[in-house]
Structure formats: structure tokens, C-alpha cells
Design a protein around this motif. Structure first.
Motif, mmCIF file in Angstrom:
data_model
loop_
_atom_site.group_PDB
_atom_site.id
_atom_site.type_symbol
_atom_site.label_atom_id
_atom_site.label_comp_id
_atom_site.label_asym_id
_atom_site.label_seq_id
_atom_site.Cartn_x
_atom_site.Cartn_y
_atom_site.Cartn_z
ATOM 1 N N TYR A 64 0.846 -1.189 0.000
ATOM 2 C CA TYR A 64 0.000 0.000 0.000
ATOM 3 C C TYR A 64 0.886 1.245 0.000
ATOM 4 O O TYR A 64 1.829 1.342 0.790
ATOM 5 C CB TYR A 64 -0.913 0.008 1.226
ATOM 6 C CG TYR A 64 -1.929 1.127 1.175
ATOM 7 C CD1 TYR A 64 -3.087 0.999 0.431
ATOM 8 C CD2 TYR A 64 -1.686 2.328 1.835
ATOM 9 C CE1 TYR A 64 -4.009 2.030 0.354
ATOM 10 C CE2 TYR A 64 -2.605 3.367 1.765
ATOM 11 C CZ TYR A 64 -3.757 3.224 1.026
ATOM 12 O OH TYR A 64 -4.653 4.247 0.946
ATOM 13 N N PRO A 65 0.623 2.222 -0.894
ATOM 14 C CA PRO A 65 1.500 3.387 -0.993
ATOM 15 C C PRO A 65 1.387 4.314 0.217
ATOM 16 O O PRO A 65 0.291 4.730 0.593
ATOM 17 C CB PRO A 65 1.002 4.098 -2.269
ATOM 18 C CG PRO A 65 -0.402 3.624 -2.452
ATOM 19 C CD PRO A 65 -0.447 2.233 -1.916
ATOM 20 N N THR A 66 2.506 4.604 0.844
ATOM 21 C CA THR A 66 2.570 5.527 1.980
ATOM 22 C C THR A 66 3.751 6.476 1.777
ATOM 23 O O THR A 66 4.661 6.172 0.994
ATOM 24 C CB THR A 66 2.767 4.777 3.316
ATOM 25 O OG1 THR A 66 3.995 4.036 3.256
ATOM 26 C CG2 THR A 66 1.619 3.817 3.586
ATOM 27 N N PRO A 67 3.766 7.624 2.462
ATOM 28 C CA PRO A 67 4.883 8.561 2.294
ATOM 29 C C PRO A 67 6.200 7.982 2.806
ATOM 30 O O PRO A 67 6.234 7.202 3.758
ATOM 31 C CB PRO A 67 4.466 9.767 3.154
ATOM 32 C CG PRO A 67 2.997 9.633 3.338
ATOM 33 C CD PRO A 67 2.714 8.165 3.341
ATOM 34 N N LYS A 68 7.279 8.368 2.165
ATOM 35 C CA LYS A 68 8.603 8.066 2.683
ATOM 36 C C LYS A 68 8.885 8.996 3.865
ATOM 37 O O LYS A 68 8.261 10.050 4.003
ATOM 38 C CB LYS A 68 9.661 8.270 1.594
ATOM 39 C CG LYS A 68 9.605 7.237 0.479
ATOM 40 C CD LYS A 68 10.701 7.523 -0.550
ATOM 41 C CE LYS A 68 10.757 6.448 -1.613
ATOM 42 N NZ LYS A 68 11.224 5.146 -1.096
ATOM 43 N N ILE A 69 9.836 8.611 4.708
ATOM 44 C CA ILE A 69 10.176 9.409 5.889
ATOM 45 C C ILE A 69 11.628 9.871 5.792
ATOM 46 O O ILE A 69 12.542 9.066 5.635
ATOM 47 C CB ILE A 69 10.004 8.590 7.181
ATOM 48 C CG1 ILE A 69 8.579 8.037 7.298
ATOM 49 C CG2 ILE A 69 10.363 9.448 8.390
ATOM 50 C CD1 ILE A 69 7.519 9.072 7.433
ATOM 51 N N TRP A 98 16.835 9.201 4.472
ATOM 52 C CA TRP A 98 15.697 8.281 4.536
ATOM 53 C C TRP A 98 15.797 7.413 5.782
ATOM 54 O O TRP A 98 16.869 6.886 6.101
ATOM 55 C CB TRP A 98 15.645 7.388 3.312
ATOM 56 C CG TRP A 98 15.411 8.074 2.002
ATOM 57 C CD1 TRP A 98 16.168 7.972 0.876
ATOM 58 C CD2 TRP A 98 14.333 8.955 1.656
ATOM 59 N NE1 TRP A 98 15.640 8.732 -0.138
ATOM 60 C CE2 TRP A 98 14.516 9.356 0.313
ATOM 61 C CE3 TRP A 98 13.232 9.458 2.358
ATOM 62 C CZ2 TRP A 98 13.638 10.221 -0.344
ATOM 63 C CZ3 TRP A 98 12.363 10.325 1.706
ATOM 64 C CH2 TRP A 98 12.569 10.689 0.374
ATOM 65 N N ALA A 99 14.685 7.259 6.468
ATOM 66 C CA ALA A 99 14.659 6.422 7.672
ATOM 67 C C ALA A 99 14.784 4.944 7.293
ATOM 68 O O ALA A 99 14.130 4.481 6.355
ATOM 69 C CB ALA A 99 13.363 6.653 8.439
ATOM 70 N N ASP A 100 15.631 4.234 8.006
ATOM 71 C CA ASP A 100 15.752 2.791 7.817
ATOM 72 C C ASP A 100 14.600 2.094 8.531
ATOM 73 O O ASP A 100 14.242 2.448 9.662
ATOM 74 C CB ASP A 100 17.081 2.285 8.375
ATOM 75 C CG ASP A 100 18.262 2.719 7.519
ATOM 76 O OD1 ASP A 100 18.051 3.055 6.341
ATOM 77 O OD2 ASP A 100 19.394 2.726 8.034
ATOM 78 N N MET A 101 14.040 1.080 7.887
ATOM 79 C CA MET A 101 12.846 0.426 8.409
ATOM 80 C C MET A 101 13.105 -0.349 9.701
ATOM 81 O O MET A 101 12.182 -0.599 10.471
ATOM 82 C CB MET A 101 12.244 -0.510 7.355
ATOM 83 C CG MET A 101 13.156 -1.632 6.915
ATOM 84 S SD MET A 101 12.378 -2.690 5.684
ATOM 85 C CE MET A 101 11.102 -3.462 6.652
ATOM 86 N N ASP A 102 14.355 -0.725 9.965
ATOM 87 C CA ASP A 102 14.642 -1.517 11.160
ATOM 88 C C ASP A 102 15.159 -0.662 12.310
ATOM 89 O O ASP A 102 15.717 -1.179 13.278
ATOM 90 C CB ASP A 102 15.653 -2.622 10.834
ATOM 91 C CG ASP A 102 16.961 -2.087 10.283
ATOM 92 O OD1 ASP A 102 17.007 -0.906 9.896
ATOM 93 O OD2 ASP A 102 17.943 -2.856 10.236
ATOM 94 N N CYS A 103 14.986 0.669 12.206
ATOM 95 C CA CYS A 103 15.431 1.576 13.257
ATOM 96 C C CYS A 103 14.285 2.487 13.692
ATOM 97 O O CYS A 103 13.450 2.885 12.876
ATOM 98 C CB CYS A 103 16.583 2.455 12.776
ATOM 99 S SG CYS A 103 18.122 1.588 12.402
ATOM 100 N N SER A 104 14.269 2.839 14.966
ATOM 101 C CA SER A 104 13.312 3.821 15.458
ATOM 102 C C SER A 104 13.758 5.212 15.011
ATOM 103 O O SER A 104 14.865 5.392 14.491
ATOM 104 C CB SER A 104 13.244 3.773 16.984
ATOM 105 O OG SER A 104 14.481 4.219 17.528
#
Length: 205
Positions: A64-69, A98-104
Motif C-alpha cells: 500500500y502506498p505511503t509517504p517516505k520518511i 531516509w529512515a531505515d525500516m529496522d530503526c526507530s
């Protein structure tokens, strides 16, 4: 504000991506592929970027398309803010990316500051969460939220790396040429202003 053609292209891409994610019927899948191709054509017509490159951008997106962070650390010490010189364009930005998906959020900020500036930091409070299309140029083919966070400088020294060529502290009056897609003068001024306040409520669109 982003141009209407980009808004339409992004909406078509989002519709196509969601359809390709959830559709099972081969005819529906074919239609959503056609919609995605339309968004590629719009981008190609207005930007001149090769269609194959645009397709690569879009086909890399699944689900599902969501914004990048995009996260940015505002590290202020003795009235000056830490900026890094980006190798990509030779201009300056707050450490981040860009935020890494495995990091807070906290972990991303600490990691980016160390990788790009050699700085040990402690994130303190969120300054703002901006919808990039309302604040930064040039336009992007994706939705993006930009999170600015006030950070405390602990220690560190710049080390050579693959993304940045320098890191220094600057006063508001002596800012170098900025990488406007990453941060604007107004956004950095906000960071300075917040650092002088005892309390601050995060700003957001």
C-alpha cells in the motif's frame, strides 16, 4: 505547492500500486499496469527523465502506498548548527536522510549523525513534521514526510565517508549554500528558534 501534473502523476501511481498489491484478477492487474504507465508518461513528458528510470522508481515501490520518511537532526552547540556537505550536490544539510525500516526515529537520527558527521548526539524533542511538497523544492515523485528533531551534541569528529565530504558548525548569519531539497533556510531558522525555547509543541501540516 507542487504542480498539478505532479499531483496527478503521484495519485495515478498510488492507485496503480495499491491495485497491483491487492488485485487477483488478471484483467484488473492489466488495467492497473496501464494506469502506472500513464503516470510514467506524465512524469516523462514534464521532466524529460527517461521512462525506464521512472519505471524503476515506481516498480521498486510495493504494498500500500505511503509517504517516505526523511529524518533531520538539528544539532546546535554554542549558538551554531551542525551541517554536512553532501557529495550528491556539493551543498549543505542537516545530518539525516531516509529512515531505515529496522530503526526507530531515535536510532535513525543517532546513526545518520555518526555516519555523516562523526557526531555522537542525543535526540531531545521533535521540532516539526512537514509534508515535503509544501516546503521543499524540487518536486519528488513520492510523498514524503520530513521530521526535524532537536538534538544535543555529545562529542565527535568528522570522518571520511561515502555520503558527505565535510561537517561543520555554522551560525544562522553564516549559512553556506543549502541543499534545498533536504532543508531550507526557513527550516534551519526554525531549528535555531526552537533551541532557545524552554518548551515547544511540534509543528506539523
Amino acid at each position: 505547492m507542487e504542480p498539478k501534473w505532479l499531483t496527478y502523476a503521484k495519485k495515478l501511481q498510488a492507485i496503480a500500486q495499491a491495485g497491483l498489491t491487492y488485485s487477483k484478477d488478471p484483467y484488473d492487474i492489466e488495467r492497473f499496469e496501464e494506469i502506472r504507465n500513464m503516470s510514467v508518461e506524465i512524469m516523462n513528458d514534464y521532466t524529460g527523465i527517461e521512462s525506464e528510470k521512472i519505471k524503476d522508481w515506481f516498480t521498486n515501490e510495493t504494498g500500500y502506498p505511503t509517504p517516505k520518511i526523511d529524518v533531520r537532526g538539528a544539532v546546535i552547540k554554542e549558538g551554531k548548527i551542525l551541517l554536512v556537505k553532501e557529495k550528491a550536490d556539493g551543498k549543505w544539510a542537516l545530518p539525516g536522510g531516509w529512515a531505515d525500516m529496522d530503526c526507530s526515529l531515535n536510532e535513525n537520527l543517532i546513526k545518520e549523525a555518526m555516519e555523516e558527521a562523526g557526531a555522537q548526539i542525543k535526540p531531545k524533542r521533535i521540532i516539526s513534521v512537514w509534508d515535503r511538497r509544501n516546503h521543499n523544492e524540487p518536486p519528488m515523485p513520492y510523498g514524503c514526510y520530513k521530521i526535524f528533531v532537536e538534538c544535543e551534541f555529545i562529542a565527535g569528529e568528522f570522518e571520511r565517508n561515502t555520503e558527505t565530504s565535510d561537517a561543520r558548525f555554522f551560525s544562522m548569519e553564516e549559512l553556506p549554500p543549502l541543499s534545498e531539497g533536504r532543508n531550507t533556510k526557513e527550516q534551519i531558522k526554525l531549528c535555531f528558534d526552537v533551541s532557545e525555547k524552554e518548551t515547544h509543541e511540534a509543528l506539523f501540516d
